[in-house]
Motif scaffolding. Structure first.
Motif, mmCIF file in Angstrom:
data_model
loop_
_atom_site.group_PDB
_atom_site.id
_atom_site.type_symbol
_atom_site.label_atom_id
_atom_site.label_comp_id
_atom_site.label_asym_id
_atom_site.label_seq_id
_atom_site.Cartn_x
_atom_site.Cartn_y
_atom_site.Cartn_z
ATOM 1 N N LEU A 1 -0.617 5.393 -11.264
ATOM 2 C CA LEU A 1 -1.547 4.515 -10.554
ATOM 3 C C LEU A 1 -2.752 4.179 -11.432
ATOM 4 O O LEU A 1 -3.206 3.036 -11.483
ATOM 5 N N HIS A 2 -3.232 5.171 -12.167
ATOM 6 C CA HIS A 2 -4.393 4.959 -13.036
ATOM 7 C C HIS A 2 -4.096 3.926 -14.119
ATOM 8 O O HIS A 2 -4.878 2.995 -14.345
ATOM 9 N N VAL A 3 -2.932 4.052 -14.792
ATOM 10 C CA VAL A 3 -2.625 3.093 -15.855
ATOM 11 C C VAL A 3 -2.333 1.707 -15.285
ATOM 12 O O VAL A 3 -2.668 0.697 -15.899
ATOM 13 N N ILE A 4 -1.735 1.643 -14.098
ATOM 14 C CA ILE A 4 -1.480 0.342 -13.454
ATOM 15 C C ILE A 4 -2.807 -0.340 -13.126
ATOM 16 O O ILE A 4 -2.991 -1.535 -13.379
ATOM 17 N N ARG A 5 -3.745 0.427 -12.581
ATOM 18 C CA ARG A 5 -5.055 -0.161 -12.262
ATOM 19 C C ARG A 5 -5.760 -0.660 -13.513
ATOM 20 O O ARG A 5 -6.316 -1.753 -13.534
ATOM 21 N N LEU A 6 -5.757 0.177 -14.562
ATOM 22 C CA LEU A 6 -6.430 -0.231 -15.798
ATOM 23 C C LEU A 6 -5.769 -1.456 -16.421
ATOM 24 O O LEU A 6 -6.454 -2.344 -16.927
ATOM 25 N N SER A 7 -4.441 -1.512 -16.360
ATOM 26 C CA SER A 7 -3.725 -2.621 -16.981
ATOM 27 C C SER A 7 -3.802 -3.900 -16.162
ATOM 28 O O SER A 7 -4.200 -4.946 -16.671
ATOM 29 N N PHE A 8 -3.455 -3.827 -14.889
ATOM 30 C CA PHE A 8 -3.307 -5.045 -14.105
ATOM 31 C C PHE A 8 -4.561 -5.449 -13.337
ATOM 32 O O PHE A 8 -4.792 -6.629 -13.124
ATOM 33 N N ARG B 1 0.832 -1.219 0.000
ATOM 34 C CA ARG B 1 0.000 0.000 0.000
ATOM 35 C C ARG B 1 0.858 1.256 0.000
ATOM 36 O O ARG B 1 0.598 2.187 -0.758
ATOM 37 N N SER B 2 1.859 1.295 0.850
ATOM 38 C CA SER B 2 2.684 2.506 0.930
ATOM 39 C C SER B 2 3.495 2.708 -0.344
ATOM 40 O O SER B 2 3.694 3.837 -0.786
ATOM 41 N N THR B 3 3.942 1.613 -0.961
ATOM 42 C CA THR B 3 4.676 1.731 -2.223
ATOM 43 C C THR B 3 3.758 2.231 -3.330
ATOM 44 O O THR B 3 4.136 3.109 -4.110
ATOM 45 N N MET B 4 2.545 1.695 -3.392
ATOM 46 C CA MET B 4 1.600 2.152 -4.421
ATOM 47 C C MET B 4 1.206 3.600 -4.191
ATOM 48 O O MET B 4 0.962 4.346 -5.146
ATOM 49 N N ARG C 1 9.211 1.805 -10.134
ATOM 50 C CA ARG C 1 9.030 2.302 -8.763
ATOM 51 C C ARG C 1 8.531 1.205 -7.834
ATOM 52 O O ARG C 1 8.962 1.107 -6.683
ATOM 53 N N LEU C 2 7.609 0.388 -8.327
ATOM 54 C CA LEU C 2 7.098 -0.716 -7.514
ATOM 55 C C LEU C 2 8.193 -1.743 -7.225
ATOM 56 O O LEU C 2 8.322 -2.215 -6.090
#
Length: 182
Positions: free
Chosen positions: A136-143, A125-128, A173-174
């Motif tokens: 964050l938006h593209v990561i959510r949409l992709s994964f 959570r803290s890393t995200m 970053r993750l």
């Protein structure tokens, strides 16, 4: 005539226009089904999720604001919410079934395992939270939503190269932040 989802959603909202809804259904149902199948749903389940998504579009068309999101992003957000709602409902059903199980395995609590999982969850959570909103938006949409990079580009209205760059930077970053968990 070119497909104009904003116009069609507006017609559904203002006049409950079945023709406009049919066009929206024809366009989005296969795309939502495809997204759900990429997320692991069976074909039948994906069909059900796509239908529920479009039914919610029918009911919530008046809530669509084209100044806040483009139509595709709004529809895929509804699809994501339908999927999450169903997973939660399924999770509650699974939890209820576990409660009905008489085995002693579930009664034996392992505090150390819960602590380790809680610590890992906090690190994730803290890393995200350190990602930019765009990343964050593209990561959510992709994964999490299972959209292809080209679909993300279409949904967000940004170039494909920008999508790929944001995903690459976010993953770096993750990786840096989650190094100890590997």
């Amino acid at each position: 005539m070119e497909f104009d989802p904003v116009r069609l959603i507006t017609r559904v909202a203002s006049r409950q226009d079945r023709g406009a809804f049919a066009e929206l259904f024809q366009h989005y149902a296969p795309r939502v089904k495809s997204m759900m199948m990429r997320r692991g749903a069976s074909a039948d389940r994906a069909d059900d999720l796509a239908q529920e998504t479009l039914l919610r579009l029918w009911r919530k068309a008046g809530q669509f604001d084209p100044r806040r999101a483009n139509a595709s992003a709004w529809v895929f957000a509804i699809a994501r919410n339908v999927s999450v709602d169903l997973a939660r409902r399924d999770g509650r059903a699974a939890a209820w079934l576990l409660e009905q199980d008489d085995t002693e395995e579930y009664d034996q609590d392992q505090p150390d395992q819960h602590l380790i999982l809680a610590e890992r969850e906090e690190i994730v959570r803290s890393t995200m939270a350190k990602l930019t909103d765009e990343q964050l938006h593209v990561i959510r949409l992709s994964f999490f939503d299972g959209l292809a990079h080209s679909e993300i580009s279409e949904v967000l209205g940004i170039p494909l190269g920008t999508v790929k760059s944001r995903i690459r930077l976010a993953l770096q970053r993750l990786r840096d932040g989650l190094g100890d968990l590997r």
